[in-house]
Scaffold this active site. Structure first.
Site, short mmCIF file in Angstrom:
data_model
loop_
_atom_site.label_atom_id
_atom_site.label_comp_id
_atom_site.label_asym_id
_atom_site.label_seq_id
_atom_site.Cartn_x
_atom_site.Cartn_y
_atom_site.Cartn_z
N GLU A 282 0.82 -1.21 0.00
CA GLU A 282 0.00 0.00 0.00
C GLU A 282 0.86 1.27 0.00
OE1 GLU A 282 -4.00 -0.62 1.97
OE2 GLU A 282 -3.26 1.04 3.15
N HIS A 303 7.79 -27.11 0.21
CA HIS A 303 7.13 -28.22 -0.46
C HIS A 303 5.98 -27.73 -1.34
CE1 HIS A 303 9.41 -30.90 2.16
NE2 HIS A 303 9.20 -29.97 3.08
N LYS A 415 -13.08 2.55 -1.86
CA LYS A 415 -13.98 2.84 -0.73
C LYS A 415 -15.13 3.74 -1.21
CE LYS A 415 -10.80 2.75 3.29
NZ LYS A 415 -10.27 3.50 4.43
O1 PA5 Z 1 -3.04 2.00 5.99
C1 PA5 Z 1 -4.13 2.52 5.83
O2 PA5 Z 1 -4.29 3.75 5.92
C2 PA5 Z 1 -5.36 1.67 5.51
O3 PA5 Z 1 -5.04 0.35 5.31
C3 PA5 Z 1 -6.35 1.78 6.65
O4 PA5 Z 1 -5.73 1.34 7.83
C4 PA5 Z 1 -7.60 0.93 6.41
O5 PA5 Z 1 -8.20 1.27 5.19
C5 PA5 Z 1 -8.60 1.14 7.54
O6 PA5 Z 1 -8.87 2.50 7.70
P1 PA5 Z 1 -9.42 3.11 9.04
O7 PA5 Z 1 -8.41 2.97 10.09
O8 PA5 Z 1 -9.70 4.53 8.70
O9 PA5 Z 1 -10.67 2.35 9.36
#
Ligand code: PA5
Length: 447
Positions: A282, A303, A415
Site C-alpha cells: 500500500e 514443499h 472505498k
Molecule cells: O493503511 C491505511 O491507511 C489503511 O489500510 C487503513 O488502515 C484501512 O483502510 C482502515 O482504515 P481506518 O483505520 O480509517 O478504518
C-alpha cells in the site's frame, strides 16, 4: 538481530541477479540527503519515528481496567487498524493463548457473515470488551461490524452497553469520534500524523497488546533501539532499514525482481508477513512502480513454492527470518530404524533451521537473491526492532521510488465506489461513474 545480505551480492550470485558493492555505495550521497530529510520530518510525515517515546500511561490504565473486567477482548477494525494487533497477538502469545489465558483475543475484521457468526459463537458479548479501531472513523467494514455488535450489546445491557466499548480513533475527525463523545464512550487517540499501516506502535496496537499481556515497554524499547541506530548511522552498510530498502529497490528496478517474498522459518511470524505485505504494497505500489509482497512459510512452502523460486521466472528477492531459540523444543528419539536414524537426537527447531540452510544453499546455486534476518528469539523487544526497521525502510523507499509512501489514493477510490453502491449521501456522482465503468459483457453461465 543479524541481517545477512551476502546472498544479494553480485560477488555470490553474479551480476545478472546480484548487487555490486560499488552500486550500493553509489547511493551514499542520496542516502545522506534523505537521512537529513527524515530527521527533520519526524514531527510530520515520519511521525511514526516518535512513537517509541510516547507516554503509555493511558493505554496501560485502560488495558488494566479491561483485564480486570472482561473475559474477552475483541478488536473491530481492518487493514492498518487490525493487522498490527493481529501480528502482535500471533507472534507474542502462545498459539493456544485463548485456551489458557484471559482475556481471550478476537478479531472482527472482514464482513464475511460466516466468519462473523463463528467468532460470535465463541464469545459472550456481555463479557467482551470491543475495541473499535478506525483512523477515519468511517470504514465500511468496521462500522458495519460495530453497528451489529452495538445492537447486540444494547439488547443485553441496555444503557450499560457503553461500558463494553473502547474506541481508538482520530482525536478530532470522523464519525466515531463524534459518536463516542455524544455517547460518553472511552476513547484513545490515534496521532493525526499517522496513517493506518504505520500505527501499530500507537494505541492502535499497544492497547490490544497490553490487554493480552504483552510487555509494551519492551516492544517500544526495541523500536527505540532501532531508531537510535538508524538515526546515528547514515551509511547504508550500517543502517539496517536503508540497507533493506536499497537491496529491494536495486534488485527491483535494475534486476527485474518485481516480487518480494518474505519467508519466516517460524509460524509465529505468519501475521508479521501479513502486516509487512500491507506496508510494502500500500505504501510503495504507486505510479506504475512497487514490488509485490508475497508470503511463504518455512518449511511448509519449501514443499509448495520452492520449485518456482529456484527454476521459475527470475523475478524474486527473498527475505528469510530465522529464529535461533524456541521457547520449547522436541527431541527425536535415539532408537530409530536404520534408514531414518540420521534424525536421531536432533530437535524439531534444529531441523527447521537446517532446512533453512539447505534452502538457502539451493537458492544460491540458482542465483536467487536472498537476505536473512536472524532473531535470537521472538520477544517484544525484537519485534519492536523488526517493526520499526520495516516502517523506516518503507518510508525511506518512498524517496527511492519518488512516490509518497504515506497515502493510498487507489484504496480510497474503491472505498468511494462502495459508499456509492451502498447509497451513502454525497456519492451520487460516484454511482453514475460506476454505472459507466462497470460491465459484465463476456461471461460463461453454468446452470
Ligand atoms: O493503511 C491505511 O491507511 C489503511 O489500510 C487503513 O488502515 C484501512 O483502510 C482502515 O482504515 P481506518 O483505520 O480509517 O478504518
Amino acid at each position: 538481530m543479524r541481517i545477512d545480505y551476502t546472498n544479494v551480492m553480485a560477488e555470490v550470485i553474479g551480476e545478472r541477479d546480484g548487487i555490486l558493492r560499488e552500486e550500493l555505495l553509489s547511493f551514499r550521497h542520496f542516502v545522506a540527503e534523505v537521512h537529513q530529510i527524515i530527521q527533520k520530518e519526524k514531527n510530520r510525515k515520519f511521525y511514526f519515528c516518535k512513537l517509541p517515546y510516547q507516554d503509555t500511561s493511558q493505554v496501560k490504565e485502560t488495558a488494566n481496567w479491561i483485564r480486570e473486567n472482561f473475559e474477552n477482548f475483541a478488536v473491530i477494525g481492518i487493514g492498518g487498524s487490525s493487522l498490527g494487533a493481529k501480528m502482535l497477538f500471533n507472534s507474542l502469545t502462545e498459539f493456544n493463548h485463548n485456551k489458557k489465558n484471559r482475556p481471550r483475543f478476537y478479531l472482527f475484521e472482514n464482513v464475511d457473515p460466516e466468519r462473523f457468526r463463528a467468532t460470535l459463537e465463541e464469545i459472550d458479548v456481555e463479557k467482551t470488551c470491543f475495541n473499535v479501531i478506525t483512523k477515519s472513523g468511517s470504514t465500511v467494514e468496521t462500522i458495519a461490524n460495530f453497528s451489529i455488535i452495538m445492537q447486540m450489546l444494547k439488547e443485553k445491557l441496555g444503557d450499560r452497553y457503553r461500558e463494553n466499548l473502547v474506541f481508538t480513533t482520530d482525536p478530532e475527525k470522523g464519525f466515531l469520534r463524534k459518536f463516542g463523545q455524544e455517547e460518553g464512550i472511552k476513547m484513545l487517540d490515534i496521532p493525526p500524523q499517522i496513517g493506518g499501516r504505520f500505527s501499530v506502535l500507537s494505541p492502535v496496537g499497544l492497547l490490544p497488546a497490553s490487554v493480552i499481556g504483552i510487555d509494551i515497554d519492551q516492544l517500544l524499547s526495541g523500536a527505540k533501539k532501532m531508531d537510535l541506530i538508524c538515526s546515528i548511522e547514515e551509511h547504508v552498510e550500517h543502517n539496517p532499514a536503508y540497507l533493506i530498502a536499497l537491496a529491494h529497490y536495486i534488485t527491483n528496478m535494475r534486476r527485474g525482481k518485481t516480487i518480494s517474498v518474505m519467508m519466516p522459518y517460524t509460524e509465529k511470524l505468519s501475521s508479521f508477513v501479513d502486516w509487512y505485505r500491507q506496508l510494502w504494497a500500500e505504501s510503495l505500489g504507486k505510479d506504475g512502480l512497487g514490488q509485490t509482497p508475497v508470503k511463504a512459510i518455512g518449511t511448509v512452502d519449501q514443499h509448495s513454492q520452492l520449485q518456482l523460486y529456484r527454476e521459475g521466472i527470475r523475478d524474486k528477492i527473498i527475505t528469510f527470518i530465522q529464529v535461533e531459540n524456541f521457547p520449547v523444543d522436541f527431541r527425536i528419539p535415539e532408537e530409530l530404524p536404520d534408514e531414518i536414524s540420521y534424525l536421531s537426537g536432533h530437535t524439531l527447531g534444529e531441523i527447521l533451521n537446517k532446512e533453512l540452510l539447505g534452502t538457502k544453499a539451493a537458492l544460491i546455486k540458482s542465483k536467487v537473491p536472498n537476505i536473512t534476518i536472524t532473531l535470537d528469539r521472538i520477544d517484544p523487544y525484537n519485534m519492536g526492532m523488526l517493526i520499526y526497521m520495516y516502517e523506516l525502510a518503507t518510508g525511506f523507499s518512498g524517496y527511492l521510488y519518488k512516490i509518497n509512501p504515506f497515502d493510498q489514493p487507489a484504496v480510497e477510490e474503491g472505498k468511494k465506489f462502495t459508499y456509492a453502491l451502498l447509497g451513502r449521501k454525497g456519492f451520487e456522482e460516484k454511482l453514475q461513474e460506476f454505472k459507466e465503468l462497470y460491465r459484465e459483457k463476456y461471461r460463461i453461465e453454468i446452470q
